[in-house]
Design a protein around this motif. Structure first.
Motif, PDB file in Angstrom:
ATOM      1  N   LEU A 215       0.859  -1.303   0.033  1.00  0.00           N
ATOM      2  CA  LEU A 215      -0.228  -0.098   0.004  1.00  0.00           C
ATOM      3  C   LEU A 215       0.767   1.067   0.042  1.00  0.00           C
ATOM      4  CD1 LEU A 215      -2.599  -0.856   2.778  1.00  0.00           C
ATOM      5  CD2 LEU A 215      -2.900  -0.924  -0.089  1.00  0.00           C
ATOM      6  N   GLY A 216       2.053   1.308   0.772  1.00  0.00           N
ATOM      7  CA  GLY A 216       2.620   2.475   0.837  1.00  0.00           C
ATOM      8  C   GLY A 216       3.623   2.748  -0.283  1.00  0.00           C
ATOM      9  N   GLY A 217       3.893   1.571  -0.837  1.00  0.00           N
ATOM     10  CA  GLY A 217       4.745   1.712  -2.228  1.00  0.00           C
ATOM     11  C   GLY A 217       3.976   2.125  -3.315  1.00  0.00           C
ATOM     12  N   SER A 218       2.702   2.281  -3.064  1.00  0.00           N
ATOM     13  CA  SER A 218       1.931   2.643  -4.360  1.00  0.00           C
ATOM     14  C   SER A 218       1.941   4.204  -4.665  1.00  0.00           C
ATOM     15  CB  SER A 218       0.375   2.131  -4.221  1.00  0.00           C
ATOM     16  OG  SER A 218      -0.250   2.812  -3.046  1.00  0.00           O
ATOM     17  N   ILE A 219       2.128   5.068  -3.429  1.00  0.00           N
ATOM     18  CA  ILE A 219       2.243   6.383  -3.442  1.00  0.00           C
ATOM     19  C   ILE A 219       2.990   6.885  -4.634  1.00  0.00           C
ATOM     20  CG2 ILE A 219       4.257   6.494  -1.850  1.00  0.00           C
ATOM     21  CD1 ILE A 219       1.212   8.881  -1.960  1.00  0.00           C
ATOM     22  N   ARG A 220       2.335   7.696  -5.311  1.00  0.00           N
ATOM     23  CA  ARG A 220       3.112   8.454  -6.630  1.00  0.00           C
ATOM     24  C   ARG A 220       4.190   9.634  -6.155  1.00  0.00           C
ATOM     25  NH1 ARG A 220      -1.961   8.245  -8.443  1.00  0.00           N
ATOM     26  NH2 ARG A 220      -1.837  10.770  -8.812  1.00  0.00           N
ATOM     27  N   HIS A 221       4.985   9.770  -6.869  1.00  0.00           N
ATOM     28  CA  HIS A 221       5.826  11.085  -6.562  1.00  0.00           C
ATOM     29  C   HIS A 221       4.930  12.460  -6.779  1.00  0.00           C
ATOM     30  CE1 HIS A 221      10.283   9.604  -6.890  1.00  0.00           C
ATOM     31  NE2 HIS A 221       9.516   8.748  -6.284  1.00  0.00           N
ATOM     32  N   ASP A 222       4.000  12.339  -7.611  1.00  0.00           N
ATOM     33  CA  ASP A 222       3.337  13.628  -7.874  1.00  0.00           C
ATOM     34  C   ASP A 222       2.414  13.922  -6.651  1.00  0.00           C
ATOM     35  OD1 ASP A 222       2.053  11.473  -9.277  1.00  0.00           O
ATOM     36  OD2 ASP A 222       0.423  12.801  -9.516  1.00  0.00           O
ATOM     37  N   GLU A 223       1.905  12.874  -6.158  1.00  0.00           N
ATOM     38  CA  GLU A 223       0.981  13.060  -4.868  1.00  0.00           C
ATOM     39  C   GLU A 223       1.835  13.404  -3.655  1.00  0.00           C
ATOM     40  OE1 GLU A 223      -2.127   9.674  -4.905  1.00  0.00           O
ATOM     41  OE2 GLU A 223      -0.279   8.744  -5.066  1.00  0.00           O
ATOM     42  N   LEU A 224       3.018  12.883  -3.404  1.00  0.00           N
ATOM     43  CA  LEU A 224       3.950  13.345  -2.258  1.00  0.00           C
ATOM     44  C   LEU A 224       4.092  15.107  -2.386  1.00  0.00           C
ATOM     45  CD1 LEU A 224       6.493  10.544  -1.856  1.00  0.00           C
ATOM     46  CD2 LEU A 224       4.827  11.431  -0.354  1.00  0.00           C
ATOM     47  N   ILE A 225       4.253  15.513  -3.408  1.00  0.00           N
ATOM     48  CA  ILE A 225       4.571  16.973  -3.529  1.00  0.00           C
ATOM     49  C   ILE A 225       3.607  17.764  -4.082  1.00  0.00           C
ATOM     50  CG2 ILE A 225       7.172  16.511  -4.201  1.00  0.00           C
ATOM     51  CD1 ILE A 225       6.682  17.029  -7.025  1.00  0.00           C
ATOM     52  N   ASP A 226       2.040  17.377  -4.230  1.00  0.00           N
ATOM     53  CA  ASP A 226       1.010  18.053  -4.791  1.00  0.00           C
ATOM     54  C   ASP A 226       0.675  18.886  -3.578  1.00  0.00           C
ATOM     55  OD1 ASP A 226      -1.204  19.268  -5.382  1.00  0.00           O
ATOM     56  OD2 ASP A 226      -2.241  16.921  -5.799  1.00  0.00           O
ATOM     57  N   PRO A 227       0.673  20.439  -3.872  1.00  0.00           N
ATOM     58  CA  PRO A 227       0.279  21.353  -2.490  1.00  0.00           C
ATOM     59  C   PRO A 227      -1.088  21.183  -2.203  1.00  0.00           C
ATOM     60  CG  PRO A 227       0.794  22.531  -4.521  1.00  0.00           C
ATOM     61  CD  PRO A 227       1.071  21.104  -5.033  1.00  0.00           C
ATOM     62  N   ASP A 228      -1.827  20.754  -3.220  1.00  0.00           N
ATOM     63  CA  ASP A 228      -3.583  20.646  -3.070  1.00  0.00           C
ATOM     64  C   ASP A 228      -3.851  19.338  -2.224  1.00  0.00           C
ATOM     65  OD1 ASP A 228      -3.680  23.106  -4.068  1.00  0.00           O
ATOM     66  OD2 ASP A 228      -4.028  22.226  -6.142  1.00  0.00           O
ATOM     67  N   LEU A 229      -2.756  18.488  -1.997  1.00  0.00           N
ATOM     68  CA  LEU A 229      -3.330  17.005  -1.125  1.00  0.00           C
ATOM     69  C   LEU A 229      -2.151  17.148   0.144  1.00  0.00           C
ATOM     70  CD1 LEU A 229      -4.408  14.268  -1.602  1.00  0.00           C
ATOM     71  CD2 LEU A 229      -2.531  13.518  -2.522  1.00  0.00           C
ATOM     72  N   SER A 230      -3.104  17.296   1.237  1.00  0.00           N
ATOM     73  CA  SER A 230      -2.604  17.175   2.712  1.00  0.00           C
ATOM     74  C   SER A 230      -1.724  16.072   2.942  1.00  0.00           C
ATOM     75  CB  SER A 230      -3.446  17.789   3.814  1.00  0.00           C
ATOM     76  OG  SER A 230      -4.384  16.444   3.856  1.00  0.00           O
TER      77      SER A 230
END
Length: 300
Positions: A215-230
């Motif tokens: 589950l954790g490995g499914s995180i995308r790079h763009d999600e981590l740095i997305d300012p609109d995603l807390s």
């Protein structure tokens, strides 16, 4: 979790977020750096490959620093080599204060191209991670080779080899333009609890850990740095199907260079008077350069 936060109003930029999945014997930390990162990077005119390297290192230092209590303990990460373009990389995190610096050979770096590998930057280097615990809790350090494609992989190896803790780390860096943003997530499997007995044997194939790691490995790079995603929303997206996820807001993060005239007076006072005399210039002044913040201090 009882809510589904998806909007920017809960964004924890420059702040740690801790979480625990008790039913899976797992814990995690998430961090995103923006203005703090820019402040640290602005102390030196780093070229793009070094900017990217230091940004990742600062995220890792913050993630590992978030594993210890905010009681004066410090986590230091140091990567060093004698054969690569990067001579020294050092970052530390203490009480929400983060700092870092890279010393490198400009001519050797220019020969490596735009996106040099970790091996190209360091050669046969090593990574040392030190936990200086507050009070009488002691100091412990682990050293691993700088192998793999990234500093994150080297840190994963450190936790598995030195602490027998299966660990997954994901980092993302967006540089270029007016500012740099970096973020990361750390997941760990702790079947004996965060402060349980010594872990003699660690299993990467433990079913609970395999589940959390997938589950954790499914995180995308763009999600981590997305300012609109807390950061809380990131945890929700990954683990909302778990029975319970306990989330705890961590330290606000700031640039924390601890240099001052008073500090250097204390440091120099530990040297013999003869040694201090040798350090003085023709005007009787000791000039001290702080590599972290690129400032010079004149000590009489």
């Amino acid at each position: 979790m009882n809510t589904n936060p998806t909007g920017p109003e809960e964004t924890f930029a420059g702040q740690l977020l801790g979480f625990t999945i008790a039913s899976r014997s797992a814990r995690g930390r998430v961090v995103r750096l923006d203005k703090t990162l820019d402040t640290i990077l602005s102390a030196h005119a780093y070229p793009p490959p070094i900017t990217h390297l230091l940004a990742e290192a600062l995220v890792l230092a913050a993630l590992m620093g978030g594993l210890v209590k905010n009681d004066g303990s410090q986590v230091t990460m140091q990567a060093q080599t004698e054969s690569g373009a990067v001579r020294l990389l050092v970052c530390d995190f203490k009480g929400g204060e983060l700092r870092g610096y890279v010393d490198f050979d400009e001519s050797r770096l220019s020969e490596l191209g735009a996106n040099p590998s970790l091996f190209a930057l360091f050669g046969k280097g090593y990574l040392a991670i030190t936990f200086d615990m507050a009070g009488d809790k002691g100091r412990y350090q682990g050293i691993v080779p700088l192998e793999g494609d990234s500093l994150s992989e080297a840190c994963e190896r450190y936790f598995f080899q030195s602490e027998q803790v299966p660990t997954l780390i994901r980092c993302a860096v967006r540089s270029g333009g007016e500012n740099c943003v970096a973020a990361g997530m750390l997941l760990q499997h702790l079947p004996d609890g965060e402060e349980g007995r010594d872990r003699i044997h660690a299993r990467l194939d433990h079913p609970e850990w395999e589940h959390v790691a997938i589950l954790g490995g499914s995180i995308r790079h763009d999600e981590l740095i997305d300012p609109d995603l807390s950061l809380e929303a990131i945890v929700w997206r990954l683990f909302h199907e778990e029975a319970e996820v306990l989330v705890e807001k961590g330290s606000a993060i700031s640039r924390g260079c601890r240099c001052s005239v008073e500090h250097y007076h204390e440091v120099l006072a530990k040297f013999p008077e003869a040694d201090r005399d040798d350090m003085r210039n023709e005007n009787g002044i000791i000039l001290v350069d702080c590599a972290f913040c690129s400032r010079q201090f004149a000590i009489e």
